[in-house]
Design an enzyme around this catalytic site. Structure first.
Site, mmCIF file in Angstrom:
data_model
loop_
_atom_site.group_PDB
_atom_site.id
_atom_site.type_symbol
_atom_site.label_atom_id
_atom_site.label_comp_id
_atom_site.label_asym_id
_atom_site.label_seq_id
_atom_site.Cartn_x
_atom_site.Cartn_y
_atom_site.Cartn_z
ATOM 1 N N ARG A 1 -10.847 -4.468 0.441
ATOM 2 C CA ARG A 1 -9.663 -5.295 0.680
ATOM 3 C C ARG A 1 -8.442 -4.388 0.745
ATOM 4 O O ARG A 1 -8.238 -3.549 -0.146
ATOM 5 C CB ARG A 1 -9.525 -6.321 -0.448
ATOM 6 C CG ARG A 1 -8.158 -6.953 -0.540
ATOM 7 C CD ARG A 1 -8.117 -8.225 -1.364
ATOM 8 N NE ARG A 1 -6.789 -8.522 -1.850
ATOM 9 C CZ ARG A 1 -5.751 -8.906 -1.102
ATOM 10 N NH1 ARG A 1 -5.874 -9.050 0.202
ATOM 11 N NH2 ARG A 1 -4.569 -9.151 -1.647
ATOM 12 N N ARG B 1 7.512 -1.964 4.795
ATOM 13 C CA ARG B 1 6.201 -2.621 4.774
ATOM 14 C C ARG B 1 5.242 -1.916 5.710
ATOM 15 O O ARG B 1 4.111 -1.621 5.375
ATOM 16 C CB ARG B 1 6.331 -4.060 5.274
ATOM 17 C CG ARG B 1 6.279 -5.081 4.208
ATOM 18 C CD ARG B 1 6.589 -6.443 4.785
ATOM 19 N NE ARG B 1 7.397 -7.182 3.851
ATOM 20 C CZ ARG B 1 6.894 -7.991 2.933
ATOM 21 N NH1 ARG B 1 5.613 -8.215 2.890
ATOM 22 N NH2 ARG B 1 7.663 -8.599 2.072
ATOM 23 N N ARG C 1 -2.587 -8.353 10.747
ATOM 24 C CA ARG C 1 -2.823 -7.005 10.207
ATOM 25 C C ARG C 1 -4.160 -6.470 10.722
ATOM 26 O O ARG C 1 -4.297 -5.269 10.993
ATOM 27 C CB ARG C 1 -2.849 -7.028 8.676
ATOM 28 C CG ARG C 1 -1.511 -7.247 8.047
ATOM 29 C CD ARG C 1 -0.615 -6.066 8.275
ATOM 30 N NE ARG C 1 0.487 -6.072 7.350
ATOM 31 C CZ ARG C 1 1.549 -5.281 7.452
ATOM 32 N NH1 ARG C 1 1.640 -4.434 8.448
ATOM 33 N NH2 ARG C 1 2.504 -5.337 6.568
ATOM 34 N N GLY D 1 -5.531 -9.469 4.378
ATOM 35 C CA GLY D 1 -5.427 -10.925 4.295
ATOM 36 C C GLY D 1 -4.989 -11.542 5.612
ATOM 37 O O GLY D 1 -5.493 -12.574 6.047
#
Ligand code: HPA
Length: 234
Positions: free
Chosen positions: A88, A218, A25, A21
């Site tokens: 995704r 993360r 990234r 998204g």
């Protein structure tokens, strides 16, 4: 050639795209995993890159947040750049007690509060699932990487801040794993254009326990997801 939202040349994209998204990234994936990577599009800072992963041409294109943004980029990649496979790689909020923060989830199927696919199907319910071959490859790679990939139903919502408690309880009652905001758009488009798509996520937060990942965590779980996805695509 360029489209309203992508300023790449015709041959700039691989037919295989990894889609996070967040544009940063996409940059991270290209810088850490691809060789000979080049930035191929930057309209609205929605960054896209193409490079090589273990010798195979792979693109990384960010989707932005929510079904409308993701749908614009997925549609233009397919219609104008010949993309045939999109995975995704996102984050999601867990609703199930069986799921912990940092877990990896593969969307076998998705349900949604968005009307976008019902509109496509003239009011009938549209059943959305990840492409079987991609799911199979992702699952096999998870085993190879010794990662415990959870597979199940995920809910795509249009609402990040106003998700109703009754809806969360229903999702728990029917054993949904998590909520996120893009996959129902991507899978509807994949079905429309007959391409392969799938969605895999790291659990960034737990909606019931309110637990959330540290920035360190993360990064680590994101890396695990990216490695397994890239290995599934070569
Ligand atoms: N809601 C919707 N989308 C999300 C969430 C959430 O809590 N966490 C990560 N993506």
């Amino acid at each position: 050639m360029s489209t309203p939202h992508i300023n790449a040349n015709t041959d700039d994209f691989s037919d295989t795209v990894v889609m996070p998204g967040d544009p940063l990234r996409a940059k991270y994936i290209s810088e850490h995993y691809l060789t000979r990577a080049k930035l191929v599009t930057n309209v609205r800072n929605m960054l896209g890159y193409t490079g090589l992963y273990k010798g195979k041409k792979i693109s990384v294109m960010s989707s932005g947040m929510g079904i409308p943004s993701c749908s614009i980029y997925a549609t233009e990649l397919i219609k104008f750049y010949g993309v045939k496979k999109i995975v995704r790689v996102g984050s999601c909020g867990a609703v199930s007690d069986k799921i912990k923060v940092r877990d990896l989830i593969l969307a076998h199927s998705v349900s949604t509060d968005s009307k976008v696919n019902e509109i496509r199907l003239n009011g009938y319910q549209f059943s959305l699932s990840s492409d079987f071959e991609l799911m199979n490859k992702l699952f096999i790679q998870a085993k190879n990487h010794k990662l415990d990939l959870k597979v199940g139903n995920v809910f795509t919502t249009d609402s990040f801040y106003s998700l109703d408690n009754d809806l969360i309880n229903l999702l728990r009652k029917y054993n949904f794993l998590a909520v996120e905001m893009e996959t129902a758009g991507l899978l509807g488009i994949a079905q429309e254009y007959d391409i392969q798509a799938a969605a895999i996520y790291t659990v960034s937060d737990h909606i019931i326990s309110n637990e959330a990942m540290s920035s360190d965590e993360r990064e680590r779980s994101f890396d695990e997801m990216i490695r397994l996805t890239l290995d599934a695509l070569i």
